[in-house]
Write a protein that holds these residues in place. Structure first.
Motif, mmCIF file in Angstrom:
data_model
loop_
_atom_site.group_PDB
_atom_site.id
_atom_site.type_symbol
_atom_site.label_atom_id
_atom_site.label_comp_id
_atom_site.label_asym_id
_atom_site.label_seq_id
_atom_site.Cartn_x
_atom_site.Cartn_y
_atom_site.Cartn_z
ATOM 1 N N GLY A 1 58.516 65.491 31.571
ATOM 2 C CA GLY A 1 59.511 66.071 30.677
ATOM 3 C C GLY A 1 60.493 67.013 31.337
ATOM 4 O O GLY A 1 61.248 67.706 30.649
ATOM 5 N N VAL A 2 60.514 67.055 32.674
ATOM 6 C CA VAL A 2 61.432 67.936 33.389
ATOM 7 C C VAL A 2 62.812 67.276 33.447
ATOM 8 O O VAL A 2 62.939 66.106 33.815
ATOM 9 N N SER A 3 63.839 68.004 33.060
ATOM 10 C CA SER A 3 65.215 67.508 33.121
ATOM 11 C C SER A 3 65.784 67.745 34.515
ATOM 12 O O SER A 3 65.378 68.663 35.222
ATOM 13 N N PHE A 4 66.755 66.927 34.887
ATOM 14 C CA PHE A 4 67.380 67.024 36.199
ATOM 15 C C PHE A 4 68.876 67.242 36.027
ATOM 16 O O PHE A 4 69.577 66.414 35.438
ATOM 17 N N ILE A 5 69.350 68.369 36.542
ATOM 18 C CA ILE A 5 70.779 68.672 36.575
ATOM 19 C C ILE A 5 71.240 68.493 38.014
ATOM 20 O O ILE A 5 70.677 69.102 38.934
ATOM 21 N N PHE A 6 72.245 67.669 38.198
ATOM 22 C CA PHE A 6 72.805 67.480 39.536
ATOM 23 C C PHE A 6 74.119 68.230 39.625
ATOM 24 O O PHE A 6 75.057 67.964 38.874
ATOM 25 N N ASP A 7 74.186 69.158 40.543
ATOM 26 C CA ASP A 7 75.358 69.996 40.768
ATOM 27 C C ASP A 7 76.120 69.410 41.957
ATOM 28 O O ASP A 7 75.755 69.616 43.106
ATOM 29 N N HIS A 8 77.159 68.662 41.658
ATOM 30 C CA HIS A 8 77.900 67.862 42.626
ATOM 31 C C HIS A 8 78.872 68.741 43.418
ATOM 32 O O HIS A 8 80.056 68.815 43.099
ATOM 33 N N HIS A 9 78.352 69.391 44.460
ATOM 34 C CA HIS A 9 79.178 70.301 45.260
ATOM 35 C C HIS A 9 80.052 69.577 46.271
ATOM 36 O O HIS A 9 81.145 70.034 46.579
ATOM 37 N N ASP A 10 79.531 68.516 46.848
ATOM 38 C CA ASP A 10 80.249 67.827 47.924
ATOM 39 C C ASP A 10 80.123 66.326 47.759
ATOM 40 O O ASP A 10 79.186 65.837 47.135
ATOM 41 N N ILE A 11 81.036 65.604 48.350
ATOM 42 C CA ILE A 11 80.997 64.147 48.332
ATOM 43 C C ILE A 11 80.373 63.692 49.654
ATOM 44 O O ILE A 11 81.050 63.512 50.652
ATOM 45 N N THR A 12 79.081 63.548 49.644
ATOM 46 C CA THR A 12 78.305 63.328 50.861
ATOM 47 C C THR A 12 78.728 62.079 51.636
ATOM 48 O O THR A 12 78.942 62.173 52.850
ATOM 49 N N PRO A 13 78.831 60.904 51.017
ATOM 50 C CA PRO A 13 79.233 59.734 51.815
ATOM 51 C C PRO A 13 80.597 59.917 52.488
ATOM 52 O O PRO A 13 80.772 59.576 53.662
#
Length: 179
Positions: free
Chosen positions: A121-133
């Motif tokens: 039940g853990v939610s995942f927030i992705f904080d898109h700081h950089d464009i890795t590829p």
């Protein structure tokens, strides 16, 4: 009695509180009444595994290898980080379960850590700081096998995340095109 919600921030490449953006987010979440923990690399290479509490935020530091410039160094850094992040997440979850994982990139491997916790039940927030590829191409000058892996990881990250925070409209466009 209602238990406080617990948010875990995971930062692969920068220590906290030195990473001002993540530190500002973590302190804001703390100020809204959440328990906050952070997993990140040590401030100086060579330091050992440690835990500190700063302004009521528990910070779990993991060792990191000497920072290099080549592809092999980058892979070693990522493998080291994911090993320690997984180990520390499991230890922390058993001791003080978290409800949200807030992952800041680069790279985009934190979805691998978030996936099994979503079963609890853990939610995942992705904080898109950089464009890795794209940063990979800028650093190494060409696409190739590692670029393809980074692109797949980015795509999997967007699809795994419950919420994506994009720092600007161009990043938002990338995120929405992959969901």
């Amino acid at each position: 009695m209602i238990k406080k919600r617990h948010v875990l921030f995971i930062v692969e490449n920068n220590p906290v509180p030195n990473d001002r953006r993540v530190w500002a987010e973590a302190t804001a979440v703390k100020n809204f009444g959440f328990d906050v923990s952070v997993i990140c690399p040590v401030i100086k290479n060579g330091e050992k595994l440690s835990k500190k509490t700063i302004e009521g935020i528990d910070i779990y530091y993991h060792p990191r290898p000497h920072e290099g410039q080549g592809k092999k160094d980058m892979i070693l850094e990522y493998v080291n980080a994911i090993f320690w992040e997984i180990l520390l997440c499991i230890q922390l979850f058993l001791k003080k379960p978290f409800h949200i994982i807030h992952g800041a990139n680069p790279p985009d491997h934190i979805f691998l850590i978030a996936l099994p916790f979503k079963l609890f039940g853990v939610s995942f927030i992705f904080d898109h700081h950089d464009i890795t590829p794209e940063n990979y191409v800028a650093k190494f000058g060409k696409k190739g096998f590692l670029f393809k892996i980074l692109h797949l990881m980015e795509k999997a990250t967007f699809r795994t995340a419950n919420i994506v925070i994009s720092t600007n409209e161009s990043y938002k466009k990338i995120a929405t095109s992959m969901r």
